[in-house]
Design a protein around this motif. Structure first.
Motif, PDB file in Angstrom:
ATOM      1  N   ALA A  27       0.827  -1.207   0.000  1.00 17.89           N
ATOM      2  CA  ALA A  27       0.000   0.000   0.000  1.00 17.89           C
ATOM      3  C   ALA A  27       0.860   1.255   0.000  1.00 17.89           C
ATOM      4  O   ALA A  27       0.590   2.217  -0.730  1.00 17.89           O
ATOM      5  N   SER A  28       1.910   1.254   0.793  1.00 23.00           N
ATOM      6  CA  SER A  28       2.803   2.410   0.863  1.00 23.00           C
ATOM      7  C   SER A  28       3.451   2.678  -0.492  1.00 23.00           C
ATOM      8  O   SER A  28       3.547   3.828  -0.944  1.00 23.00           O
ATOM      9  N   LEU A  29       3.891   1.615  -1.164  1.00 22.08           N
ATOM     10  CA  LEU A  29       4.543   1.781  -2.461  1.00 22.08           C
ATOM     11  C   LEU A  29       3.552   2.228  -3.539  1.00 22.08           C
ATOM     12  O   LEU A  29       3.897   3.044  -4.406  1.00 22.08           O
ATOM     13  N   VAL A  30       2.324   1.721  -3.479  1.00 21.88           N
ATOM     14  CA  VAL A  30       1.303   2.158  -4.441  1.00 21.88           C
ATOM     15  C   VAL A  30       1.030   3.654  -4.269  1.00 21.88           C
ATOM     16  O   VAL A  30       0.904   4.398  -5.249  1.00 21.88           O
ATOM     17  N   VAL A  31       0.952   4.098  -3.010  1.00 16.68           N
ATOM     18  CA  VAL A  31       0.738   5.523  -2.735  1.00 16.68           C
ATOM     19  C   VAL A  31       1.899   6.354  -3.281  1.00 16.68           C
ATOM     20  O   VAL A  31       1.700   7.395  -3.932  1.00 16.68           O
ATOM     21  N   GLN A  32       3.128   5.913  -3.020  1.00 19.57           N
ATOM     22  CA  GLN A  32       4.300   6.663  -3.480  1.00 19.57           C
ATOM     23  C   GLN A  32       4.373   6.718  -5.000  1.00 19.57           C
ATOM     24  O   GLN A  32       4.688   7.761  -5.582  1.00 19.57           O
ATOM     25  N   LEU A  33       4.075   5.615  -5.673  1.00 21.28           N
ATOM     26  CA  LEU A  33       4.074   5.608  -7.134  1.00 21.28           C
ATOM     27  C   LEU A  33       2.985   6.524  -7.681  1.00 21.28           C
ATOM     28  O   LEU A  33       3.156   7.143  -8.739  1.00 21.28           O
ATOM     29  N   GLY A  34       1.874   6.612  -6.940  1.00 23.18           N
ATOM     30  CA  GLY A  34       0.786   7.477  -7.373  1.00 23.18           C
ATOM     31  C   GLY A  34       1.184   8.938  -7.437  1.00 23.18           C
ATOM     32  O   GLY A  34       0.638   9.711  -8.234  1.00 23.18           O
ATOM     33  N   ARG A  35       2.149   9.334  -6.621  1.00 21.42           N
ATOM     34  CA  ARG A  35       2.612  10.726  -6.642  1.00 21.42           C
ATOM     35  C   ARG A  35       3.336  11.063  -7.940  1.00 21.42           C
ATOM     36  O   ARG A  35       3.514  12.226  -8.273  1.00 21.42           O
ATOM     37  N   PHE A  36       3.765  10.020  -8.663  1.00 24.20           N
ATOM     38  CA  PHE A  36       4.432  10.233  -9.941  1.00 24.20           C
ATOM     39  C   PHE A  36       3.475  10.001 -11.116  1.00 24.20           C
ATOM     40  O   PHE A  36       3.904   9.914 -12.267  1.00 24.20           O
ATOM     41  N   GLY A  37       2.192   9.894 -10.804  1.00 26.92           N
ATOM     42  CA  GLY A  37       1.202   9.714 -11.854  1.00 26.92           C
ATOM     43  C   GLY A  37       0.986   8.277 -12.275  1.00 26.92           C
ATOM     44  O   GLY A  37       0.281   8.015 -13.250  1.00 26.92           O
ATOM     45  N   ILE A  38       1.594   7.331 -11.546  1.00 29.80           N
ATOM     46  CA  ILE A  38       1.406   5.915 -11.868  1.00 29.80           C
ATOM     47  C   ILE A  38       0.193   5.413 -11.094  1.00 29.80           C
ATOM     48  O   ILE A  38       0.227   5.311  -9.874  1.00 29.80           O
ATOM     49  N   GLU A  39      -0.889   5.117 -11.788  1.00 28.07           N
ATOM     50  CA  GLU A  39      -2.138   4.724 -11.161  1.00 28.07           C
ATOM     51  C   GLU A  39      -2.154   3.222 -10.873  1.00 28.07           C
ATOM     52  O   GLU A  39      -1.419   2.454 -11.511  1.00 28.07           O
ATOM     53  N   PRO A  40      -2.998   2.799  -9.924  1.00 29.58           N
ATOM     54  CA  PRO A  40      -3.074   1.371  -9.588  1.00 29.58           C
ATOM     55  C   PRO A  40      -3.308   0.479 -10.799  1.00 29.58           C
ATOM     56  O   PRO A  40      -2.746  -0.615 -10.887  1.00 29.58           O
ATOM     57  N   ARG A  41      -4.122   0.927 -11.757  1.00 35.32           N
ATOM     58  CA  ARG A  41      -4.391   0.098 -12.937  1.00 35.32           C
ATOM     59  C   ARG A  41      -3.127  -0.135 -13.759  1.00 35.32           C
ATOM     60  O   ARG A  41      -3.020  -1.137 -14.475  1.00 35.32           O
ATOM     61  N   HIS A  42      -2.166   0.797 -13.658  1.00 40.51           N
ATOM     62  CA  HIS A  42      -0.913   0.629 -14.385  1.00 40.51           C
ATOM     63  C   HIS A  42      -0.036  -0.456 -13.773  1.00 40.51           C
ATOM     64  O   HIS A  42       0.897  -0.935 -14.414  1.00 40.51           O
ATOM     65  N   LEU A  43      -0.324  -0.804 -12.527  1.00 37.29           N
ATOM     66  CA  LEU A  43       0.540  -1.732 -11.790  1.00 37.29           C
ATOM     67  C   LEU A  43       0.149  -3.192 -11.995  1.00 37.29           C
ATOM     68  O   LEU A  43       0.792  -4.076 -11.450  1.00 37.29           O
ATOM     69  N   ARG A  44      -0.898  -3.427 -12.786  1.00 33.98           N
ATOM     70  CA  ARG A  44      -1.312  -4.809 -13.026  1.00 33.98           C
ATOM     71  C   ARG A  44      -0.208  -5.617 -13.702  1.00 33.98           C
ATOM     72  O   ARG A  44      -0.058  -6.814 -13.458  1.00 33.98           O
ATOM     73  N   VAL A  45       0.603  -4.941 -14.528  1.00 33.18           N
ATOM     74  CA  VAL A  45       1.685  -5.651 -15.200  1.00 33.18           C
ATOM     75  C   VAL A  45       2.721  -6.123 -14.183  1.00 33.18           C
ATOM     76  O   VAL A  45       3.300  -7.205 -14.320  1.00 33.18           O
ATOM     77  N   MET A  46       2.969  -5.304 -13.132  1.00 37.20           N
ATOM     78  CA  MET A  46       3.902  -5.710 -12.079  1.00 37.20           C
ATOM     79  C   MET A  46       3.338  -6.879 -11.282  1.00 37.20           C
ATOM     80  O   MET A  46       4.062  -7.810 -10.923  1.00 37.20           O
ATOM     81  N   LYS A  47       2.041  -6.834 -11.015  1.00 37.92           N
ATOM     82  CA  LYS A  47       1.395  -7.918 -10.291  1.00 37.92           C
ATOM     83  C   LYS A  47       1.468  -9.212 -11.089  1.00 37.92           C
ATOM     84  O   LYS A  47       1.764 -10.293 -10.546  1.00 37.92           O
ATOM     85  N   ALA A  48       1.238  -9.111 -12.395  1.00 37.54           N
ATOM     86  CA  ALA A  48       1.295 -10.303 -13.249  1.00 37.54           C
ATOM     87  C   ALA A  48       2.704 -10.889 -13.270  1.00 37.54           C
ATOM     88  O   ALA A  48       2.887 -12.112 -13.207  1.00 37.54           O
ATOM     89  N   ALA A  49       3.710 -10.018 -13.337  1.00 42.11           N
ATOM     90  CA  ALA A  49       5.096 -10.487 -13.333  1.00 42.11           C
ATOM     91  C   ALA A  49       5.430 -11.166 -12.015  1.00 42.11           C
ATOM     92  O   ALA A  49       6.097 -12.208 -11.981  1.00 42.11           O
TER      93      ALA A  49
END
Length: 245
Positions: free
Chosen positions: A168-190
């Protein structure tokens, strides 16, 4: 030690003549080190017994310098060590009683109760939904969205693995750079594919009749997971042409 701010937010933001501070003043005092702190989170920590501010006859909270310092310790232990609030509260209470206690780590649960262990042998801790929301500084709707993308998932009893705090902390931090949760599905899949590869390697050990061999499977899983994480980090750095410290 935190300094009392000259301004404030919310009701009665300035410190009183007695040196006590309103919740708005506490918010300002903590915000430099903890930008995500909110009045709601301070109230939540109070409801969990982490701090006990005085109350005015009208019911307004008044925090002492000790209260603010204790809140800082709580937030730091959450941020840096991902400890559940119950463990933090017990640790700070012991310190304030003058007991010489090491910073705990929470291990696997036995009979529903967390088991504290040394920092050399960290294992799995659990965290409730409300505590996860407060720790991450997010709302219930955001958490549901993250769950819909597979970034977080509750355990069967509704609690979460303590590693959920890190995610959760990392998702929040990435969000500050404009990276939305939906963009992180590729990381989850990997990550799922890497985990599947590790499981494939240790599966024969897990199915073995010998209990010692099955126990060895857990150690082998941790070793392989560590190597996979290091390889993943190295590949990302190579692809980006950067080197992290």
């Amino acid at each position: 030690m935190f300094q009392t701010p000259s301004g404030g937010a919310g009701q009665g933001a300035a410190a009183t003549d007695s040196g006590l501070m309103s919740i708005g003043a506490v918010l300002n005092a903590l915000r430099d080190e903890f930008p995500d702190i909110t009045i709601s989170k301070i109230r939540f920590l109070e409801s969990e017994g982490l701090v006990e501010p005085r109350r005015t006859p009208a019911g307004y909270r008044q925090f002492s310098a000790h209260d603010v310092e204790r809140l800082g310790h709580v937030l730091r232990m959450q941020r840096d060590h991902y400890l559940p609030l119950k463990v933090i509260r017990e640790h700070l209470d012991a310190v304030e009683r003058g007991e010489a206690v090491a910073l705990p780590r929470v291990g696997r649960q036995r009979d529903g109760d967390p088991v504290t262990e040394s920092a050399e042998s960290p294992t799995v801790a659990r965290i409730g939904r409300d505590e996860l929301l407060a720790t991450a500084g997010i709302g219930d709707q955001e958490l549901k969205e993250w769950e819909s993308y597979g970034l977080l998932a509750p355990l069967p009893d509704g609690a979460y693995d303590a590693e959920a705090v890190t995610v959760a902390s990392l998702v929040v931090q990435l969000g500050r750079f404009g990276i939305e949760p939906r963009h992180l599905r590729v990381m989850k899949a990997a990550a799922d594919r890497e985990a599947g590869l590790v499981d494939q390697v240790v599966a024969p050990l897990k199915r073995h009749r010998n209990p010692q061999t099955r126990a060895h499977a857990e150690a082998r899983t941790k070793e392989l997971a560590g190597l996979a994480v290091r390889l993943h980090a190295a590949l990302v750095q190579t692809a980006l042409g950067v080197r992290l410290p």
